[in-house]
Design a protein around this motif. Structure first.
Motif, PDB file in Angstrom:
ATOM      1  N   ASP A   1       0.831  -1.213   0.000  1.00  9.43           N
ATOM      2  CA  ASP A   1       0.000   0.000   0.000  1.00  9.43           C
ATOM      3  C   ASP A   1       0.861   1.257   0.000  1.00  9.43           C
ATOM      4  OD1 ASP A   1      -2.234  -1.583   0.019  1.00  9.43           O
ATOM      5  OD2 ASP A   1      -2.589  -1.400   2.173  1.00  9.43           O
ATOM      6  N   LEU A   2       1.900   1.260   0.818  1.00  9.99           N
ATOM      7  CA  LEU A   2       2.742   2.454   0.941  1.00  9.99           C
ATOM      8  C   LEU A   2       3.569   2.685  -0.321  1.00  9.99           C
ATOM      9  CD1 LEU A   2       3.947   1.993   4.640  1.00  9.99           C
ATOM     10  CD2 LEU A   2       2.407   3.763   3.798  1.00  9.99           C
ATOM     11  N   THR A   3       4.132   1.627  -0.856  1.00 11.08           N
ATOM     12  CA  THR A   3       4.970   1.797  -2.056  1.00 11.08           C
ATOM     13  C   THR A   3       4.139   2.229  -3.256  1.00 11.08           C
ATOM     14  OG1 THR A   3       4.789  -0.591  -2.482  1.00 11.08           O
ATOM     15  CG2 THR A   3       6.733   0.182  -1.276  1.00 11.08           C
ATOM     16  N   ARG A   4       2.899   1.791  -3.327  1.00  9.33           N
ATOM     17  CA  ARG A   4       2.033   2.214  -4.433  1.00  9.33           C
ATOM     18  C   ARG A   4       1.677   3.695  -4.325  1.00  9.33           C
ATOM     19  NH1 ARG A   4      -1.579  -3.277  -3.834  1.00  9.33           N
ATOM     20  NH2 ARG A   4      -0.229  -4.628  -5.105  1.00  9.33           N
ATOM     21  N   GLN A   5       1.843   4.265  -3.123  1.00  8.23           N
ATOM     22  CA  GLN A   5       1.582   5.691  -2.938  1.00  8.23           C
ATOM     23  C   GLN A   5       2.842   6.532  -3.109  1.00  8.23           C
ATOM     24  OE1 GLN A   5      -1.216   6.628   0.439  1.00  8.23           O
ATOM     25  NE2 GLN A   5      -1.093   4.411   0.787  1.00  8.23           N
ATOM     26  N   GLY A   6       3.940   5.902  -3.475  1.00  9.05           N
ATOM     27  CA  GLY A   6       5.120   6.650  -3.872  1.00  9.05           C
ATOM     28  C   GLY A   6       6.145   6.931  -2.798  1.00  9.05           C
ATOM     29  N   VAL A   7       6.162   6.186  -1.695  1.00  7.53           N
ATOM     30  CA  VAL A   7       7.184   6.423  -0.678  1.00  7.53           C
ATOM     31  C   VAL A   7       8.549   5.989  -1.197  1.00  7.53           C
ATOM     32  CG1 VAL A   7       5.523   6.143   1.215  1.00  7.53           C
ATOM     33  CG2 VAL A   7       6.861   4.172   0.430  1.00  7.53           C
ATOM     34  N   GLU A   8       9.589   6.585  -0.623  1.00  6.63           N
ATOM     35  CA  GLU A   8      10.954   6.233  -1.016  1.00  6.63           C
ATOM     36  C   GLU A   8      11.540   5.129  -0.151  1.00  6.63           C
ATOM     37  OE1 GLU A   8      13.416   9.893  -2.088  1.00  6.63           O
ATOM     38  OE2 GLU A   8      11.715  10.802  -1.028  1.00  6.63           O
ATOM     39  N   ALA A   9      10.961   4.925   1.033  1.00  4.53           N
ATOM     40  CA  ALA A   9      11.429   3.885   1.932  1.00  4.53           C
ATOM     41  C   ALA A   9      10.315   3.568   2.927  1.00  4.53           C
ATOM     42  CB  ALA A   9      12.695   4.321   2.675  1.00  4.53           C
ATOM     43  N   VAL A  10      10.408   2.410   3.561  1.00  2.75           N
ATOM     44  CA  VAL A  10       9.411   1.965   4.537  1.00  2.75           C
ATOM     45  C   VAL A  10      10.137   1.560   5.817  1.00  2.75           C
ATOM     46  CG1 VAL A  10       7.642   0.234   5.064  1.00  2.75           C
ATOM     47  CG2 VAL A  10       7.797   1.201   2.755  1.00  2.75           C
ATOM     48  N   LEU A  11       9.567   1.949   6.957  1.00  3.27           N
ATOM     49  CA  LEU A  11      10.133   1.618   8.271  1.00  3.27           C
ATOM     50  C   LEU A  11       9.163   0.714   9.023  1.00  3.27           C
ATOM     51  CD1 LEU A  11      12.266   2.057  10.546  1.00  3.27           C
ATOM     52  CD2 LEU A  11      10.922   4.061  11.243  1.00  3.27           C
ATOM     53  N   THR A  12       9.666  -0.394   9.550  1.00  2.95           N
ATOM     54  CA  THR A  12       8.849  -1.319  10.340  1.00  2.95           C
ATOM     55  C   THR A  12       9.365  -1.361  11.780  1.00  2.95           C
ATOM     56  OG1 THR A  12      10.187  -3.296   9.958  1.00  2.95           O
ATOM     57  CG2 THR A  12       8.554  -2.710   8.262  1.00  2.95           C
ATOM     58  N   PRO A  13       8.569  -1.889  12.713  1.00  8.07           N
ATOM     59  CA  PRO A  13       8.978  -1.917  14.128  1.00  8.07           C
ATOM     60  C   PRO A  13      10.053  -2.948  14.442  1.00  8.07           C
ATOM     61  CG  PRO A  13       6.577  -2.029  13.874  1.00  8.07           C
ATOM     62  CD  PRO A  13       7.177  -2.286  12.531  1.00  8.07           C
ATOM     63  N   GLU A  14      10.474  -2.921  15.673  1.00  7.49           N
ATOM     64  CA  GLU A  14      11.397  -3.918  16.229  1.00  7.49           C
ATOM     65  C   GLU A  14      10.817  -5.318  16.066  1.00  7.49           C
ATOM     66  OE1 GLU A  14      13.321  -4.802  20.677  1.00  7.49           O
ATOM     67  OE2 GLU A  14      11.478  -3.646  20.456  1.00  7.49           O
ATOM     68  N   THR A  15      11.643  -6.231  15.551  1.00  6.54           N
ATOM     69  CA  THR A  15      11.248  -7.632  15.304  1.00  6.54           C
ATOM     70  C   THR A  15       9.865  -7.732  14.674  1.00  6.54           C
ATOM     71  OG1 THR A  15      10.397  -7.932  17.569  1.00  6.54           O
ATOM     72  CG2 THR A  15      12.715  -8.504  17.167  1.00  6.54           C
ATOM     73  N   ALA A  16       9.607  -6.872  13.683  1.00  4.23           N
ATOM     74  CA  ALA A  16       8.312  -6.904  12.990  1.00  4.23           C
ATOM     75  C   ALA A  16       8.048  -8.297  12.425  1.00  4.23           C
ATOM     76  CB  ALA A  16       8.303  -5.858  11.881  1.00  4.23           C
ATOM     77  N   LEU A  17       9.046  -8.851  11.769  1.00  5.50           N
ATOM     78  CA  LEU A  17       8.978 -10.241  11.311  1.00  5.50           C
ATOM     79  C   LEU A  17       9.961 -11.032  12.181  1.00  5.50           C
ATOM     80  CD1 LEU A  17       8.836  -9.843   7.428  1.00  5.50           C
ATOM     81  CD2 LEU A  17       6.953 -10.088   9.056  1.00  5.50           C
ATOM     82  N   PRO A  18       9.460 -11.742  13.189  1.00  2.00           N
ATOM     83  CA  PRO A  18      10.340 -12.360  14.201  1.00  2.00           C
ATOM     84  C   PRO A  18      11.000 -13.639  13.702  1.00  2.00           C
ATOM     85  CG  PRO A  18       8.052 -12.863  14.687  1.00  2.00           C
ATOM     86  CD  PRO A  18       8.037 -11.971  13.484  1.00  2.00           C
TER      87      PRO A  18
END
Length: 525
Positions: free
Chosen positions: A279-296
Motif C-alpha cells: 500500500d505504501l509503495t504504491r503511494q510513492g514512498v521512497e522507503a518503509v520503516l517497520t517496528p522492532e522484530t516486525a517479522l520475528p
C-alpha cells in the motif's frame, strides 16, 4: 540513652516524612499517564528541605522514600509484563517476576536519590566560618548558594553515572517531555543533564527560601524558571530551513505478543507487513520503516525464498528497514535490516543497549542458573557493537531500537559521526499505554538534542513523526493496525551538545569540588 536518641530521631523523621513522600509522588505524576510536568519544578523542594534539616543518616532515608515515591510511581508500568502465561510462565511465577522487576528498578532509582541525599547531608555539615568578617554582608547567602551548586552538581553527576550503565530510564529531564518543548531545548546545549540541572536549580532556590524564611526566594525561583524557559524559547524559535526531503512510510503491525512468536502471529505479521508495504509503495514512498522484530524470524536465505514479504520487496523495488533477528556466533541479535529494492541487505544494525533480564542476563555465569529455574524466559541475545554506522542510499541514519531511546549518548555518537535523520523501531506490546507514552517522550528528547527529524515505528503504538523542535506531527493510536506517510528532512547541523557532549556535568563537578574544598579549608583555619 540510645533508646532516647532513637525515639527523638524517629519523631523528627516522622514529622518530615510525609512532606518528602508527597514530593516524590508529585514527581511521579509528571510523566505519563498524568503528564503533570509543572509539578517537577516544586516536587524536589520537600526532599531538599528535609535533607538540610536532618542528619546524614536521616538524609539517606529521606532520599529512599522520595525516590521510591517517584520511581515506583513513574515505572509502575513494568508490572504490565504480567501475565506471561503465553510464554509458558505459570501465573503466580509471572506475578512474582513482575513485582520483583518493579521493586528492583524502583530501588535502583531510589538508590540514586539516596546517594544525592547522603552527599547533601554530609557536605552540609561544613559551614562558612563566622570569622570571615570581610564577607559579612554576604555570609548568610554563602551556605545556601554552595548547597544549591552542590545539589545541582551531585544530581547531574549521579544521573550521568546511572546513565552510563545498562539500567536507565527516568531522568528528571524526561518529566518535561513531550509537552514543555521550550525547556527541553536546553538539551541542545548539554543534553538532558542541563534540563535536569534547571529543575534542580529552581527546586533548590525554593527549598533554601523555605529554610531561611526568605519569602522573596519564591520570586527568585520564578524569575530563574522564566529565564531558563526564555533561553529554551530562543532555541525553539530558530527556523529549520529544511532541505533534502525523504518520504517514508511507517507500518504499525499490531501483532500482540501473546501470538507474536507462534504460527498465528507469524502469519498475521507476514500478511500485515506485506500488505502495508504494498500500500505504501504504491503511494510513492521512497522507503518503509517497520517496528522492532516486525517479522520475528532469522533473516537468512531460507526466509528470503519462502516469505511473501521478500517477494513484495523484489516486485516493488522500494527500500525497507525491517526489524528481525540476525545471528552472531551461536546467539541471535535484535536487528534492523536495511533491505534494498533488489533484496540485498545493505546494512544490519544490531541493538547495542539490551534490556537486563529481558534480553540478556547480567553476571550470567552467576545468575543464569537462578533465572532459568525461575522461568523459561530466554534472555541470551548478543550485544551489537557500539560504533555501528548505518549508511543508506539516502544518507547516514541514526538508529535506535526500543530501550536505546533512553540513552542520549547512543544517538549523539551517531549524529556526531554524520547521522542525518533518526529512525527508531520498538515493540512496546508488553505493557499498558503508559510505557509507550513515556517511550515517545524519550524519542522527543533525542530529536531535540540532536536537531534531527525522527520517524518512530512501533508494533502496537505509539508510532510517531517528530520534527527537530520536538513537535509531534503525527502519532498513532494504541493497539491497532496503522500506516502513515510522512516527509522528513536530512540535516547536517551539529548542536553544542552534539559537538561537546554533556560538558555541563563535569564543569559543575569541578566547581563543586572547588567550593567545598574552600569551605573545608576555611573551616580548618
Amino acid at each position: 540513652m540510645w533508646r532516647k536518641r532513637l525515639t527523638r530521631w524517629g519523631q523528627k523523621l516522622q514529622g518530615d516524612l510525609g512532606w518528602v513522600l508527597c514530593g516524590g509522588l508529585l514527581m511521579g505524576f509528571t510523566p505519563a499517564p498524568l503528564e503533570a510536568f509543572p509539578l517537577a519544578w516544586i516536587a524536589l523542594a520537600p526532599l531538599w528541605w528535609a535533607v538540610v534539616r536532618g542528619t546524614p543518616r536521616q538524609a539517606i532515608f529521606y532520599g529512599l522514600v522520595w525516590g521510591c515515591g517517584y520511581h515506583g510511581l513513574a515505572l509502575f508500568w513494568i508490572t504490565g509484563i504480567h501475565p506471561m502465561t503465553w510464554m509458558g510462565v505459570p501465573w503466580l511465577a509471572s506475578l512474582l517476576i513482575a513485582l520483583l522487576c518493579w521493586l528492583f528498578i524502583t530501588a535502583w532509582g531510589a538508590a540514586l536519590v539516596a546517594g544525592w541525599a547522603l552527599g547533601m547531608g554530609w557536605l552540609n555539615r561544613v559551614h562558612p566560618p563566622a570569622k570571615m568578617s570581610q564577607f559579612a554582608p554576604i555570609l548568610p547567602y554563602l551556605a545556601p548558594l554552595s548547597r544549591i551548586l552542590t545539589g545541582i552538581a551531585l544530581w547531574c553527576v549521579l544521573e550521568a553515572i546511572w546513565r552510563s550503565g545498562d539500567l536507565w530510564w527516568s531522568s528528571l529531564a524526561y518529566t518535561q517531555s513531550p509537552h514543555n518543548l521550550f525547556i527541553l531545548h536546553l538539551g541542545q546545549l548539554s543534553g538532558s543533564g542541563m534540563v535536569t540541572a534547571a529543575i534542580v536549580l529552581v527546586n533548590g532556590i525554593l527549598a533554601e527560601g523555605l529554610l531561611s524564611r526568605r519569602w522573596q526566594a519564591l520570586g527568585w525561583a520564578l524569575s530563574c524558571c522564566l529565564v531558563l524557559h526564555l533561553v529554551g524559547f530562543t532555541l525553539y524559535s530558530r527556523p529549520l530551513n529544511d532541505q533534502n526531503p525523504l518520504t517514508i512510510g511507517i507500518i504499525q503491525g499490531n501483532v500482540p505478543n501473546e501470538i507474536k512468536l507462534y504460527p498465528a502471529g507469524w502469519q498475521k505479521a507476514i500478511e500485515g507487513y506485506t500488505q502495508g508495504y504494498l500500500d505504501l509503495t504504491r503511494q510513492g514512498v521512497e522507503a518503509v520503516l517497520t517496528p522492532e522484530t516486525a517479522l520475528p524470524f532469522i533473516w537468512n536465505e531460507r526466509f528470503r525464498q519462502t516469505r511473501s514479504f521478500y517477494q513484495a520487496v523484489l516486485n516493488q523495488g522500494v527500500l525497507v528497514w525491517m526489524g528481525g533477528f540476525g545471528q552472531k556466533g551461536d546467539r541471535l541479535t535484535n536487528s534492523l535490516f536495511t533491505l534494498s529494492g533488489t533484496g540485498e541487505v545493505l546494512h544490519r544494525y544490531d541493538k547495542v543497549k539490551l534490556v537486563p533480564l529481558g534480553e540478556y542476563i547480567p553476571f550470567e555465569s552467576l545468575l543464569s542458573p537462578f533465572i532459568n529455574r525461575l522461568s523459561p524466559l530466554d534472555a541470551h541475545l548478543a550485544f551489537g557493537k557500539p560504533d555501528q554506522i548505518v549508511q543508506t542510499p539516502f544518507g547516514q541514519a541514526i538508529v535506535g531500537i526500543c530501550y536505546e531511546s533512553a540513552f542520549q549518548d547512543h544517538f549523539r555518537r551517531q549524529t556526531r559521526q554524520g547521522g542525518e535523520f533518526i529512525l527508531t523501531a520498538s515493540n512496546n506490546a508488553h505493557y499498558s499505554e503508559v510505557m509507550p507514552a513515556q517511550h515517545h517522550a524519550q524519542d522527543v528528547m533525542r530529536a531535540i538534542e540532536n536537531d534531527r527529524w525522527a520517524a518512530r515505528a512501533t508494533n502496537t503504538g505509539y508510532s510517531a513523526w517528530v520534527d527537530p523542535h520536538g513537535r509531534t506531527l503525527w502519532i498513532s493510536g494504541i493497539n491497532r493496525y496503522e500506516t502513515y506517510i510522512g516527509t522528513l528532512y536530512r540535516r547536517q547541523t551539529q548542536t553544542l551538545y552534539v559537538r561537546w557532549g554533556d560538558w555541563l556535568t563535569p564543569l559543575l563537578f569541578v566547581v563543586m569540588v572547588g567550593v567545598q574544598g574552600g569551605r573545608w579549608f576555611n573551616q580548618s583555619l
